[in-house]
Design an enzyme around this catalytic site. Structure first.
Site, mmCIF file in Angstrom:
data_model
loop_
_atom_site.group_PDB
_atom_site.id
_atom_site.type_symbol
_atom_site.label_atom_id
_atom_site.label_comp_id
_atom_site.label_asym_id
_atom_site.label_seq_id
_atom_site.Cartn_x
_atom_site.Cartn_y
_atom_site.Cartn_z
ATOM 1 N N GLY A 294 34.036 55.409 26.587
ATOM 2 C CA GLY A 294 34.113 54.643 25.334
ATOM 3 C C GLY A 294 34.411 53.183 25.572
ATOM 4 O O GLY A 294 35.191 52.576 24.845
ATOM 5 N N GLY A 295 33.805 52.608 26.612
ATOM 6 C CA GLY A 295 33.899 51.156 26.780
ATOM 7 C C GLY A 295 32.794 50.485 25.992
ATOM 8 O O GLY A 295 32.206 51.091 25.094
ATOM 9 N N LEU A 296 32.483 49.250 26.342
ATOM 10 C CA LEU A 296 31.466 48.506 25.581
ATOM 11 C C LEU A 296 30.138 49.250 25.530
ATOM 12 O O LEU A 296 29.543 49.384 24.457
ATOM 13 C CB LEU A 296 31.236 47.140 26.225
ATOM 14 C CG LEU A 296 32.250 46.056 25.909
ATOM 15 C CD1 LEU A 296 31.832 44.764 26.587
ATOM 16 C CD2 LEU A 296 32.353 45.837 24.408
ATOM 17 N N HIS B 21 36.389 39.805 43.918
ATOM 18 C CA HIS B 21 36.734 38.536 43.281
ATOM 19 C C HIS B 21 37.705 37.784 44.186
ATOM 20 O O HIS B 21 38.634 38.374 44.718
ATOM 21 C CB HIS B 21 37.378 38.818 41.918
ATOM 22 C CG HIS B 21 37.434 37.611 41.039
ATOM 23 N ND1 HIS B 21 38.373 36.628 41.213
ATOM 24 C CD2 HIS B 21 36.678 37.223 39.984
ATOM 25 C CE1 HIS B 21 38.167 35.685 40.304
ATOM 26 N NE2 HIS B 21 37.154 36.026 39.543
ATOM 27 N N ARG C 35 31.755 32.132 44.760
ATOM 28 C CA ARG C 35 32.713 33.233 44.823
ATOM 29 C C ARG C 35 32.716 33.977 46.152
ATOM 30 O O ARG C 35 33.763 34.217 46.734
ATOM 31 C CB ARG C 35 32.394 34.246 43.730
ATOM 32 C CG ARG C 35 33.275 34.111 42.539
ATOM 33 C CD ARG C 35 32.997 35.233 41.572
ATOM 34 N NE ARG C 35 33.528 34.854 40.265
ATOM 35 C CZ ARG C 35 33.472 35.633 39.202
ATOM 36 N NH1 ARG C 35 32.907 36.820 39.275
ATOM 37 N NH2 ARG C 35 33.968 35.230 38.056
ATOM 38 N N HIS D 190 36.356 44.198 42.395
ATOM 39 C CA HIS D 190 36.301 43.793 41.000
ATOM 40 C C HIS D 190 35.215 44.506 40.198
ATOM 41 O O HIS D 190 35.417 44.815 39.030
ATOM 42 C CB HIS D 190 36.062 42.277 40.975
ATOM 43 C CG HIS D 190 36.043 41.674 39.616
ATOM 44 N ND1 HIS D 190 37.025 41.895 38.692
ATOM 45 C CD2 HIS D 190 35.149 40.851 39.018
ATOM 46 C CE1 HIS D 190 36.743 41.232 37.585
ATOM 47 N NE2 HIS D 190 35.617 40.618 37.745
ATOM 48 N N SER E 269 28.359 40.750 32.743
ATOM 49 C CA SER E 269 28.604 42.183 32.652
ATOM 50 C C SER E 269 28.714 42.618 31.197
ATOM 51 O O SER E 269 28.211 43.670 30.814
ATOM 52 C CB SER E 269 29.871 42.554 33.405
ATOM 53 O OG SER E 269 30.954 41.799 32.921
ATOM 54 N N LEU E 270 29.371 41.800 30.370
ATOM 55 C CA LEU E 270 29.564 42.200 28.978
ATOM 56 C C LEU E 270 28.225 42.330 28.270
ATOM 57 O O LEU E 270 27.986 43.280 27.527
ATOM 58 C CB LEU E 270 30.476 41.204 28.263
ATOM 59 C CG LEU E 270 31.882 41.082 28.842
ATOM 60 C CD1 LEU E 270 32.695 40.061 28.069
ATOM 61 C CD2 LEU E 270 32.581 42.420 28.820
#
Lengths: 295, 267, 655
Positions: free
Chosen positions: C11-13, C237, C298, C366, C419-420
């Site tokens: 139940g994430g995004l 990260h 990064r 990460h 990612s979102l």
């Protein structure tokens, strides 16, 4: 401080040194409960000090060790956690008498305040599932009752949402950070625990329906009031403000608030809950007068 | 007839004191009326009452004059006014208030914040004030102005001590015992705190002061008001205790006063 | 006819986006989650969500450029059609989230505000304070609650998904799950199963991921026959706050505002950082990368910090690896105005004020770019055919994978704030595909199937559960095995990878797996037994751990987050122009040759007999943007770029 009937196990062996300096051990007492309706009991653990510990790492060590201070093998303490950075709201518990998130409860600070021991117990306002785990479904039922969402027409492409002032966004953002951790409810002297027992022959659905009905009639708490404030200031949410106001002044609504203002003090997200309560109070006043004079 | 079973009592108590409201659908409106009634007429009357009593600071004659002014309204009007605007609102406010007290779980030991201390005090002072007022009205007024009650019950249990024709009787009734003086001091202070803090929380409840800044600011007038009213109340009490008996009047007959009260340190 | 049901696991995004859209399409959903969905890991995302917007458009930005940045940032390992479609949807996704009440920051005129993030020149990133992920998650959580009230969605929170139920044709017919409170194991019939269970960071012990990110749902699906793609690509990260329980993210913006990374020149200098004079400090990033300083990309920052601690032994502390990230030289006013949010996190968790004392940080695992292999249906224009059940469907008919646990969109390295958008996008587009699948089922709905299939599976899992409880008490502690697994994985398969270390890690992991399968439980009760849930998740970490290690061991090249020093292309240091050119030509030849060999997705399938992943390779669809060298600030990059461009012109002329 504790008004529990169970005395601390003072007779048990204690960590000899608990001043919180590296290389030392410290005492942790946990109020355990094996399941709903079972008696609760205190249990002492000795935890090896490490740098940068918080109450989660303490509980992780207790789980890995699974032995009490007197060497008895016990089941690991059950507790809730997820993000460990104070955004998910899972790990709420009562630590040294005060409700807070276990992940930000730093051991160094706790031992500074009380070098004797760290005391962990489950929240008192929610039914204990096991040990430090509680059932907070009432909060989510409250959000259902309050229709805490923006009632959009569809998820098709309808362009952007309405423009909003920076001021409005900032207010909404602060309220929207509420992670349903339950701290405000635990500290609220007006919020009372509801614990139901499943009757014989009752199906799970029937039980939850009965529970939901009771939840719907009970106090919504600061978190619920702030949710009404949030959605009734959203430009689209405002269109259905009346529905939320009706719920706000229904049984278990804002009127139960006693203005002790503990909620705002214990909120880990520093949400201005008492401001929301006052604003919702004003909206409720206007709503009440309207209902009286416009019917 | 079946005996009342314990579980039924428990169930009854839970239905009153349990998590869901005893007033059901009308909870909101009842609580708002409760809040409003606390200010008007009860709060307003408290101010009036303490101000009236304060006349005794200027002497018994001034006090008597004030009492005469009020009682010129005539017994029927007074009866209607005091029941409609004083007794019934206080009974309503007090009884609802007791339910509210019973349905909270005070936790000031774990959360010793200022607001929580004030909340807890509000409950305690409310309960104290309610009991005090019940007793005070009995003590001075006697509750019911029927002759059979006054002579048969009230006077016999130390009530109905105040005679509007002889306002000085109030002072006498108060200084009959140091215990009564202390009770009056506590009762007056509890009522004053309850009103002053009640005005402040009312401002939040009704949405008058909303922001933390406004709520902080609103504490100043509420505190000032409370202090002034407290001084007024205690000042009147002191004046009552210190009042000289009026020269034109004969000291009231003390034969009816029960020995316990009669044996005051000043006599 | 019985109504069709779809199960969503997670139940994430991604899971919530799929649930909400499916509900709108009239499909009933059972939503499973280890935690109440509002507490999902998506809430940890801080920075923002990327999309082209009207402002960047006027500066020359376009969907194609977002697409190009994503593909280039991911070192061309991503299939391009899904990425293209995602970048085209991105502006609409932000609009939708805006309508759902996400409290995006605003400009004075009331428009959404945007900030700039790594890997791009445009300010594409919409954000809601410092908790964008949380705000997006809450908006979707609220919508799903709305559907819950109308009984379209039934939530099973605090349920552990144990695996899919496949019928005799290998088609998914539901799933098995265990109630984590009552410990009851039940079968849930469904016509499609969507796995949206997120990353698998817990395989590394401590990471920036939440405690629910065990990867168990993915592993159980993988063990049931689903393929797993690009497992070895794990993003590390550069800056995280080390903690005894978790590594918490310290946003890149600390360096963006002037924060400096350093270590004491004297190893483990006991003086407090503020007492160490300038000449005793080693600003290693600034010294080695004079041009970029502390703001190198990064992966480079991560590698340098890692090396300075492990290879050079200059870690600040004796028993723990970390370097200083110092903002204490910056004016307090600036810190409070621009960095208050993240500095408060440090202060809250470390109890030290970073305005006065340098922060101690270290890279942390990460994000998992890899995940369950899944399909897509390409249109002629190179986008996706929306509504096709092939989109996001795994090789097991009826099982879909979305969000962090699929292998699309990010290739070998994920760009910040992508990612979102990938999570919400994959959730939204899977809904019509899954709806089409269940509504056009030729056979019977799962609810009408005989119960024998479900009973059999329930019994199988029940037996496994009982076996766990009945284990002898003298075995090892699973929590300690997990810690060891984390140590091994972190040592061998994070920032810098060596084949000998990977071989060593494979052996270690095999040994740990054998021990984990014999580990004993300290709780054998049948009520809210977290010990069982954890031990089972631990056992299921090994197939994924092995897939990561084996994929990394076999891939002899450097690509995105996967870095093997032995296979680094040399920089060009020659000064003679002819020599430079020759070297650049050779470099480009080697680049072409390497791509021919390695520009392929790793695809693993699980062999239950050997308990080993079988690795195959799959061509990457690079039909829209041809691969080109990724040269962020490399010495000699200019001449390589020139040679590469000339080759492109020649090829075009030849066509």
């Amino acid at each position: 401080m504790s008004n529990t009937r169970h005395p601390h196990p003072n007779g048990e062996p204690r960590a000899s040194q608990s001043d919180g300096r590296p290389g030392r051990n410290f005492n942790v007492v946990v109020l355990r409960q094996d399941g709903p309706g079972r008696p609760s009991y205190w249990e002492r653990h000795i935890v090896e000090y490490e740098q940068d510990m918080n109450c989660i790492s303490v509980l992780q060590k207790i789980a890995a060790n699974a032995r009490t201070a007197d060497g008895r093998k016990v089941a690991p303490v059950a507790w809730d956690c997820n993000c460990l950075e104070e955004v998910c709201g899972a790990c709420t518990m009562v630590i040294n008498g005060r409700v807070r998130q276990a992940c930000t409860a730093l051991v160094d600070r706790l031992l500074q305040d009380n070098p004797e021991q760290i005391e962990l117990r489950p929240m008192r306002k929610f039914p204990v599932i096991r040990d430090l785990m509680v059932d907070r479904s009432r909060m989510f039922n409250t959000l259902k009752k309050l229709k805490a969402w923006v009632p959009v027409d569809s998820y098709l492409d309808m362009g952007p949402g309405p423009r909003q002032s920076q001021e409005n966004q900032q207010m909404a953002y602060v309220l929207s950070k509420c992670m349903s951790c339950g701290c405000c409810l635990e500290a609220c002297p007006q919020y009372l625990k509801i614990e139901l027992e499943r009757k014989e022959g009752e199906t799970e659905e029937e039980f939850h329906a009965r529970e939901r009905e009771l939840h719907d009639r009970a106090f919504i708490g600061a978190m619920g009031i702030a949710a009404v404030d949030l959605f009734n200031t959203n430009p689209v949410g405002r269109m259905t403000a009346t529905e939320r106001l009706d719920a706000l002044v229904a049984e278990g609504g804002i009127q139960i608030c006693g203005n002790a203002q503990n909620c705002v003090k214990v909120c880990p997200k520093e949400i201005p809950l008492t401001t929301s309560i006052a604003r919702a109070g004003r909206a409720a006043t206007v709503h009440m007068l309207k209902r009286w004079f416009d019917r | 007839m079946p005996a009342i079973r314990i579980e039924n009592w428990e169930r009854f108590l839970v239905s009153i004191l349990g998590p869901s409201s005893p007033f059901g659908q009308h909870d909101f409106i009842i609580r708002r009326i409760h809040s409003l009634v606390g200010l008007v007429p009860i709060g307003a009357y408290l101010i009036f009452h303490l101000a009236t009593n304060a006349a005794i600071i200027d002497g018994v004659a001034a006090y008597q004059h004030r009492a005469d002014q009020i009682h010129r309204l005539g017994p029927t009007t007074i009866f209607v006014l005091e029941w409609l605007f004083i007794f019934l609102p206080i009974l309503f406010h007090g009884m609802i208030g007791m339910l509210i007290v019973a349905r909270g779980e005070r936790n000031v030991a774990n959360y010793p914040y200022g607001g929580n201390v004030r909340y807890t005090l509000q409950r305690w002072t409310g309960a104290i004030a309610f009991v005090f007022i019940l007793w005070h009205v009995f003590h001075m007024h006697g509750w019911i102005r029927a002759e059979w009650w006054i002579s048969g019950v009230a006077s016999r249990f130390g009530g109905h001590r105040f005679d509007p024709e002889n306002a000085y009787s109030a002072a006498e009734a108060i200084r009959a015992s140091w215990l009564i003086i202390v009770l009056y001091a506590i009762g007056v202070l509890a009522s004053v705190y309850h009103l002053a803090n009640g005005i402040w929380t009312m401002g939040i409840t009704w949405g008058v002061w909303t922001s933390p800044h406004a709520q902080q600011w609103a504490k100043i007038p509420c505190l000032t008001f409370g202090l002034l009213l407290g001084f007024l109340g205690l000042g009147s009490l002191y004046a009552m205790v210190a009042a000289e008996p009026p020269q034109t009047l004969v000291a009231p007959d003390t034969a009816n006063i029960p020995p316990a009260i009669h044996a005051s340190p000043r006599s | 006819m019985a109504r069709h049901r779809v199960i969503v696991v997670g139940g994430g995004l991604a899971g919530l986006a799929a649930t909400m859209k499916l509900a709108e399409l009239g499909v009933d959903i059972d939503l499973f989650s280890l935690t109440p969905v509002k507490r999902s890991h998506s809430c940890c995302a801080q920075g923002g969500i990327n999309s082209v917007n009207s402002l960047t458009r006027q500066l020359g930005d376009a969907e194609w450029k977002h697409f190009d940045d994503t593909v280039y940032g991911g070192d061309f390992l991503a299939h391009q059609p899904p990425v293209k479609e995602m970048t085209e949807w991105a502006p609409r996704i932000i609009d939708l989230m805006d309508r759902l009440g996400v409290t995006f920051n605003r400009t004075p005129e009331g428009f959404r505000d945007q900030r700039r993030f790594g890997g791009t020149l445009f300010a594409r990133t919409s954000f809601a304070g410092a908790t964008t992920g949380q705000q997006l998650l809450y908006a979707l959580d609220e919508q799903v609650r709305r559907w819950e009230v109308t009984a379209h969605v039934k939530k099973y929170e605090c349920f552990d998904y144990l695996g899919p139920i496949l019928d005799e044709n290998g088609v998914c017919r539901g799933s098995i799950a265990q109630d984590m409170v009552s410990m009851e194991i039940r079968a849930f019939p469904a016509d499609a199963l969507i796995i949206a269970s997120g990353g698998c960071g817990l395989i590394y012990g401590r990471s920036t991921m939440s405690m629910a990110c065990t990867g168990s749902a993915v592993s159980r699906t993988f063990q049931a026959g689903a393929r797993y793609g690009n497992g070895e690509f794990i993003q590390v990260h550069p800056t995280a706050i080390p903690g005894a329980d978790k590594l918490r993210l310290m946003s890149e913006s600390a360096r963006g505002e002037g924060g400096r990374v350093w270590v004491p020149r004297k190893p483990q200098d006991p003086r407090p950082p503020q007492d160490i004079p300038e000449q005793d400090r080693y600003y290693f990033l600034e010294e080695r990368y004079p041009k970029y300083g502390n703001l190198v990309p990064r992966d480079i920052a991560t590698r340098e910090i890692f090396n300075v601690c492990t290879k050079e032994g200059l870690s600040v502390e004796n028993d723990r690896l970390c370097v200083y990230l110092d903002v204490s030289h910056l004016p307090r006013q600036l810190l409070d105005r621009k960095l208050a949010g993240i500095l408060e996190i440090y202060e809250k968790f470390q109890g030290v004020d970073p305005r006065a004392t340098a922060m101690k940080i270290f890279p942390a695992v990460h994000y998992s770019m890899g995940g369950l292999w899944c399909d897509y249906e390409r249109t002629a224009e190179g986008g996706l055919n929306i509504g096709s059940p092939r989109n996001q469907q795994t090789n097991i008919p009826g099982i879909f994978a979305i969000g962090e646990c699929d292998y699309h969109y990010h290739g070998a390295n994920r760009l910040g704030a992508n990612s979102l958008v990938a999570c919400i996008f994959s959730g939204l587009i899977t809904a019509p595909g899954a709806a089409a699948l269940v509504q056009n089922l030729n056979g019977r709905a799962a609810a009408e199937l005989p119960s024998t299939l479900y009973d059999r599976e329930t019994q199988r899992h029940l037996a496994r559960y009982k076996e766990l409880l009945a284990r002898p008490h003298d075995g090892e502690n699973p929590y300690l095995i997990h810690r060891r697994l984390g140590d091994v994985m972190t040592k061998a398969a994070t920032v810098v990878r060596h084949n000998d270390e990977l071989d060593w890690a494979c052996e270690q992991v095999q040994d740990l797996e054998d021990r984990a399968r014999r580990a004993s439980l300290s709780d054998t009760g049948n009520w809210t037994n977290q010990n069982v849930i954890f031990t089972r998740a631990l056992v299921d970490m090994f197939p994924l751990a092995k897939t990561i290690l084996k994929g990394a061991r076999l891939r002899d090249e450097c690509r995105g987050a996967h870095y093997k020093p032995e296979f680094v292309f040399p920089e060009i240091h020659a000064t003679d122009p002819v020599q430079r050119r020759l070297e650049a030509e050779a470099w480009c030849d080697r680049f072409v040759e390497n791509n021919r060999r390695w520009l392929k997705s790793t695809v693993a399938s699980w062999s239950a007999e050997d308990r080993e992943p079988l690795i195959t390779y799959e061509d990457v669809d690079t039909s829209l943007i041809p691969p080109r060298p990724r040269l962020y600030g490399m010495v000699g990059g200019d001449i390589i770029e020139q040679v590469w461009r000339e080759r492109g012109v020649r090829e075009e002329a030849a066509v």
